[in-house]
Design a protein around this motif. Structure first.
Motif, short mmCIF file in Angstrom:
data_model
loop_
_atom_site.label_atom_id
_atom_site.label_comp_id
_atom_site.label_asym_id
_atom_site.label_seq_id
_atom_site.Cartn_x
_atom_site.Cartn_y
_atom_site.Cartn_z
N UNK A 7 -16.31 -8.39 -4.52
CA UNK A 7 -15.87 -9.91 -3.83
C UNK A 7 -15.25 -9.80 -2.65
N UNK A 8 -15.49 -11.24 -2.15
CA UNK A 8 -15.50 -11.40 -0.27
C UNK A 8 -13.89 -10.83 0.45
N UNK A 9 -13.89 -11.04 1.81
CA UNK A 9 -13.35 -9.71 2.03
C UNK A 9 -12.91 -11.06 3.46
N UNK A 30 -5.67 -5.29 -15.61
CA UNK A 30 -5.50 -4.54 -14.19
C UNK A 30 -6.76 -4.58 -12.94
N UNK A 31 -6.61 -4.78 -11.93
CA UNK A 31 -7.73 -4.60 -11.29
C UNK A 31 -7.48 -4.20 -9.52
N UNK A 32 -8.38 -4.03 -8.37
CA UNK A 32 -8.06 -4.16 -7.49
C UNK A 32 -9.14 -4.90 -6.36
N UNK A 33 -8.27 -5.48 -4.86
CA UNK A 33 -9.83 -5.55 -4.33
C UNK A 33 -9.72 -4.74 -3.04
N UNK A 34 -10.88 -4.23 -2.70
CA UNK A 34 -10.98 -4.70 -1.24
C UNK A 34 -10.27 -4.72 -0.15
N UNK A 87 -8.18 -9.34 4.38
CA UNK A 87 -10.21 -9.43 5.00
C UNK A 87 -9.98 -7.89 5.10
N UNK A 88 -10.51 -7.85 6.33
CA UNK A 88 -11.00 -6.46 6.61
C UNK A 88 -9.82 -5.93 6.93
N UNK A 89 -9.49 -5.08 6.72
CA UNK A 89 -8.36 -3.89 7.25
C UNK A 89 -8.62 -3.07 8.28
#
Length: 272
Positions: A7-9, A30-34, A87-89
């Motif tokens: 998935x895009x960030x 239930x899911x998670x994002x990156x 986005x990018x953490x």
């Protein structure tokens, strides 16, 4: 074999009303994002499953979800607010655990609203260094989150520290599942890794979030299948293989039973 895209960030702010208008499966599975996500609710009600437990969401609730944390929403009708996808953490120094803050003080509302407004102005203003400036504002948000967490007492409903044994086990299971949902592991394998029986794991999941352990596995895999069929041109057989299904035929039957549509027809209907 075709590479399965993540998935895009991308740093962005989305109205919660827009998210609430998405198909039910996109909200409730239930899911998670990156990427880390921060939700600020200003009106309406709903429910969120986060950190292994399901809780109510009300106006002036702030929710922070770290990357890789499984979550899902329920009944998000007539809700207002914003969702900040960070986005990018890298370099943001954000909390490592999820937070659900129920803010009762008007000064708290003003602080978070001011930070969110500043981020939105930078992203919409298209000035030089806008994203860099927005990320500095996210740094302020990270400090605000830490301050709110440290000020919450042990009996405060604002944090997630008061989870019970079932919720803690479900949270551990959710973490393992998010890492491995693309494998052929079954509930028995996950239960063994967690040091419990499949029956105990299923009971804990049902008590925490109203779903069995098997349902969580199935829903997560099929959520990813729908995403890939809708957003990419990855061949169906590669999707099946990368989601732990033994054959494309088995995947097609499972997908059709869950959605009422064959994978190829589902993709065609969405123009992917």
């Amino acid at each position: 074999m075709t590479r399965i895209p993540d998935q895009p960030k991308r740093l962005r702010i989305v109205p919660i009303s827009k998210l609430a208008a998405a198909p039910k499966w996109q909200l409730e599975t239930l899911r998670a994002l990156r990427e880390p996500v921060f939700f600020w609710f200003t009106a309406g009600q709903g429910r969120i499953t986060l950190g292994g437990s399901t809780r109510g969401v009300h106006p002036h609730n702030a929710i922070y979800i770290p990357p890789g944390t499984m979550y899902g929403f329920q009944a998000m009708t007539r809700t207002q607010g914003v969702a900040l996808h960070m986005g990018d953490p890298t370099g943001l120094d954000l909390p490592e655990t999820p937070l659900h803050l129920r803010l009762r003080d008007g000064s708290q509302h003003a602080e978070v609203a001011q930070i969110m407004d500043a981020i939105q102005r930078e992203l919409e203003g298209a000035k030089d260094f806008a994203e860099r400036a927005a990320r500095h504002q996210i740094g302020l948000l990270a400090i605000w989150l830490e301050r709110q967490r440290s000020s919450a007492g042990d009996d405060s409903p604002r944090g997630l520290s008061s989870t019970n044994a079932n919720e803690r086990l479900t949270a551990r299971y959710s973490t393992l599942l998010e890492r491995s949902f693309g494998s052929a592991l079954n509930v028995g394998d996950y239960a063994q890794a967690l040091g419990v029986t499949p029956t105990h794991l299923t009971r804990a999941c049902r008590a925490s979030c109203g779903r069995t352990a098997l349902q969580l596995v199935q829903e997560r895999r099929l959520y990813e299948a729908r995403r890939l069929l809708s957003e990419t041109d990855v061949p169906v057989q590669d999707i099946a293989r990368n989601l732990g299904f033994s054959t494309p035929g088995y995947f097609s039957r499972a997908f059709s039973a869950h959605t009422g549509t064959a994978p190829s027809l589902y993709r065609k209907a969405r123009g992917a």
